[in-house]
Scaffold this motif. Structure first.
Motif, PDB file in Angstrom:
ATOM      1  N   GLY A 148      16.333 -32.209 -43.708  1.00  0.00           N
ATOM      2  CA  GLY A 148      17.625 -31.704 -44.151  1.00  0.00           C
ATOM      3  C   GLY A 148      18.326 -32.631 -45.123  1.00  0.00           C
ATOM      4  N   SER A 149      18.221 -33.958 -44.884  1.00  0.00           N
ATOM      5  CA  SER A 149      18.908 -34.896 -45.769  1.00  0.00           C
ATOM      6  C   SER A 149      18.329 -34.842 -47.175  1.00  0.00           C
ATOM      7  N   THR A 150      17.028 -34.614 -47.284  1.00  0.00           N
ATOM      8  CA  THR A 150      16.403 -34.470 -48.602  1.00  0.00           C
ATOM      9  C   THR A 150      16.843 -33.172 -49.261  1.00  0.00           C
ATOM     10  N   LEU A 151      16.825 -32.087 -48.531  1.00  0.00           N
ATOM     11  CA  LEU A 151      17.196 -30.788 -49.095  1.00  0.00           C
ATOM     12  C   LEU A 151      18.665 -30.742 -49.488  1.00  0.00           C
ATOM     13  N   ARG A 152      19.512 -31.484 -48.770  1.00  0.00           N
ATOM     14  CA  ARG A 152      20.942 -31.488 -49.109  1.00  0.00           C
ATOM     15  C   ARG A 152      21.227 -32.152 -50.452  1.00  0.00           C
ATOM     16  N   GLN A 153      20.278 -32.870 -50.972  1.00  0.00           N
ATOM     17  CA  GLN A 153      20.474 -33.453 -52.294  1.00  0.00           C
ATOM     18  C   GLN A 153      20.447 -32.399 -53.396  1.00  0.00           C
ATOM     19  N   LEU A 154      19.983 -31.204 -53.066  1.00  0.00           N
ATOM     20  CA  LEU A 154      19.901 -30.139 -54.070  1.00  0.00           C
ATOM     21  C   LEU A 154      21.213 -29.402 -54.257  1.00  0.00           C
ATOM     22  N   GLY A 155      22.097 -29.440 -53.261  1.00  0.00           N
ATOM     23  CA  GLY A 155      23.350 -28.697 -53.361  1.00  0.00           C
ATOM     24  C   GLY A 155      23.994 -28.554 -51.997  1.00  0.00           C
ATOM     25  N   THR A 156      24.814 -27.531 -51.844  1.00  0.00           N
ATOM     26  CA  THR A 156      25.459 -27.229 -50.567  1.00  0.00           C
ATOM     27  C   THR A 156      24.485 -26.427 -49.708  1.00  0.00           C
ATOM     28  N   VAL A 157      24.170 -26.949 -48.532  1.00  0.00           N
ATOM     29  CA  VAL A 157      23.092 -26.400 -47.713  1.00  0.00           C
ATOM     30  C   VAL A 157      23.647 -25.832 -46.417  1.00  0.00           C
ATOM     31  N   ALA A 158      23.105 -24.689 -46.013  1.00  0.00           N
ATOM     32  CA  ALA A 158      23.421 -24.102 -44.706  1.00  0.00           C
ATOM     33  C   ALA A 158      22.115 -23.694 -44.038  1.00  0.00           C
ATOM     34  N   TYR A 159      22.034 -23.935 -42.738  1.00  0.00           N
ATOM     35  CA  TYR A 159      20.857 -23.553 -41.956  1.00  0.00           C
ATOM     36  C   TYR A 159      21.229 -22.355 -41.099  1.00  0.00           C
ATOM     37  N   HIS A 160      20.438 -21.279 -41.185  1.00  0.00           N
ATOM     38  CA  HIS A 160      20.782 -20.014 -40.543  1.00  0.00           C
ATOM     39  C   HIS A 160      19.924 -19.687 -39.325  1.00  0.00           C
ATOM     40  N   GLY A 161      19.220 -20.678 -38.811  1.00  0.00           N
ATOM     41  CA  GLY A 161      18.517 -20.447 -37.563  1.00  0.00           C
ATOM     42  C   GLY A 161      17.011 -20.357 -37.722  1.00  0.00           C
ATOM     43  N   GLU A 162      16.330 -20.175 -36.606  1.00  0.00           N
ATOM     44  CA  GLU A 162      14.873 -20.266 -36.566  1.00  0.00           C
ATOM     45  C   GLU A 162      14.160 -19.016 -37.040  1.00  0.00           C
ATOM     46  N   ASP A 163      14.819 -17.881 -37.079  1.00  0.00           N
ATOM     47  CA  ASP A 163      14.206 -16.686 -37.664  1.00  0.00           C
ATOM     48  C   ASP A 163      14.002 -16.951 -39.154  1.00  0.00           C
ATOM     49  N   PRO A 164      12.769 -17.002 -39.641  1.00  0.00           N
ATOM     50  CA  PRO A 164      12.553 -17.345 -41.046  1.00  0.00           C
ATOM     51  C   PRO A 164      13.151 -16.331 -42.015  1.00  0.00           C
TER      52      PRO A 164
END
Length: 289
Positions: A148-164
């Motif tokens: 997550g810390s790597t992906l947050r470098q791309l912009g504003t990040v939200a995680y929506h759960g385990e359902d892909p």
């Protein structure tokens, strides 16, 4: 430079994929890139990335493999090419697509020993790496927690759960709201222009009125969730009285009126069902096919 510099691979170097790869390079990640048209790698190599000769070679180079391509067909082709190189990796697909495709991709990755995150991008390439781009993710929770810390470098990040498929649901719904609003706005510009109104000045006035909508949207969401519909915007009995004038006004000017006719039909049906005291949000009950 960040303190967390996980090696990253980016497969696909269109405008968005290149912006993503450049952001990782700029933030100090050892970045491997691949593109079917190899010449697109050159600017990134100049910036510090390593170019791989094949997609499989690129996937093997990093624990985090980001796919950003034009469409699902291109994703299928690239996944077939990296099939033997993704075991033990985290595969992040940032290509636009449906929830069903995201779930199918997750099954593909799981069967090959990879964790899968589906991601969707709301924003434009020049803004990658800033808070002005939204990234919605769903899928493997452990993969998101690890990277997550790597992906947050791309912009504003939200995680929506385990359902892909959840990130795709969010993305498609957000985009749909924009299209629905904007096509309605264009219809209205056609109407006011036909009446001789300055459309640019009218657009400024509409922009100034949008601040009133967030509370209304929130109230609609609560009403739909609870099934309790108050008289938002006024009762349907009152609102429906406007519709004939709305429709005839458009048609008298040669402006397409199908959207207003749809609203009137829904209002009339809801009133006929005995719900004329409820508000506009109650039309939700009629929208299932």
């Amino acid at each position: 430079m960040t303190t967390t510099t996980t090696p990253v691979t980016v497969l696909g170097l269109g405008a968005m994929g290149s912006a993503i790869a450049k952001t990782f390079v700029d933030r100090g990640h050892r970045t491997t890139v691949w593109n079917r048209t190899a010449s697109r790698s050159a600017p990134l190599v100049d910036a510090g990335a390593a170019a791989a000769a094949t997609a499989a070679e690129a996937a093997a180079a990093s624990p985090l493999v980001v796919v950003c391509l034009l469409d699902g067909t291109a994703v299928d082709e690239v996944l077939a090419a990296v099939e033997g190189a993704v075991a033990g990796k985290v595969l992040v697909n940032l290509t636009s697509g449906s929830p069903a495709r995201a779930r199918a991709n997750e099954r593909w990755a799981r069967d090959r020993g990879a964790d899968y995150l589906d991601g969707k991008i709301m924003g434009d390439p020049p803004y990658v790496g800033t808070p002005n781009v939204m990234f919605a993710f769903s899928g493997s929770r452990s993969a998101f927690e690890a990277h997550g810390s790597t992906l947050r470098q791309l912009g504003t990040v939200a995680y929506h759960g385990e359902d892909p498929g959840s990130a795709a649901v969010e993305f498609m719904a957000q985009v749909a709201v924009g299209y629905e609003f904007l096509i309605g706005f264009l219809h209205t510009l056609r109407l006011v222009q036909a009446e001789g109104v300055d459309v640019a000045e009218f657009a400024e006035r509409v922009a100034g009125s949008l601040a009133g909508y967030p509370p209304l949207l929130t109230s609609f969401g609560k009403a739909v969730k609870s099934g309790e519909y108050g008289p938002d915007l006024g009762s349907l009995d009152v609102q429906a009285a406007l519709m004939d004038d709305m429709i005839s006004h458009r048609e008298s000017l040669g402006v397409e009126s199908v959207r207003m006719r749809e609203v009137k039909e829904l209002m009339d049906r809801r009133i006929a069902d005995g719900h004329g005291d409820q508000g506009f949000s109650s039309l939700f009950e009629l929208l299932a096919r």
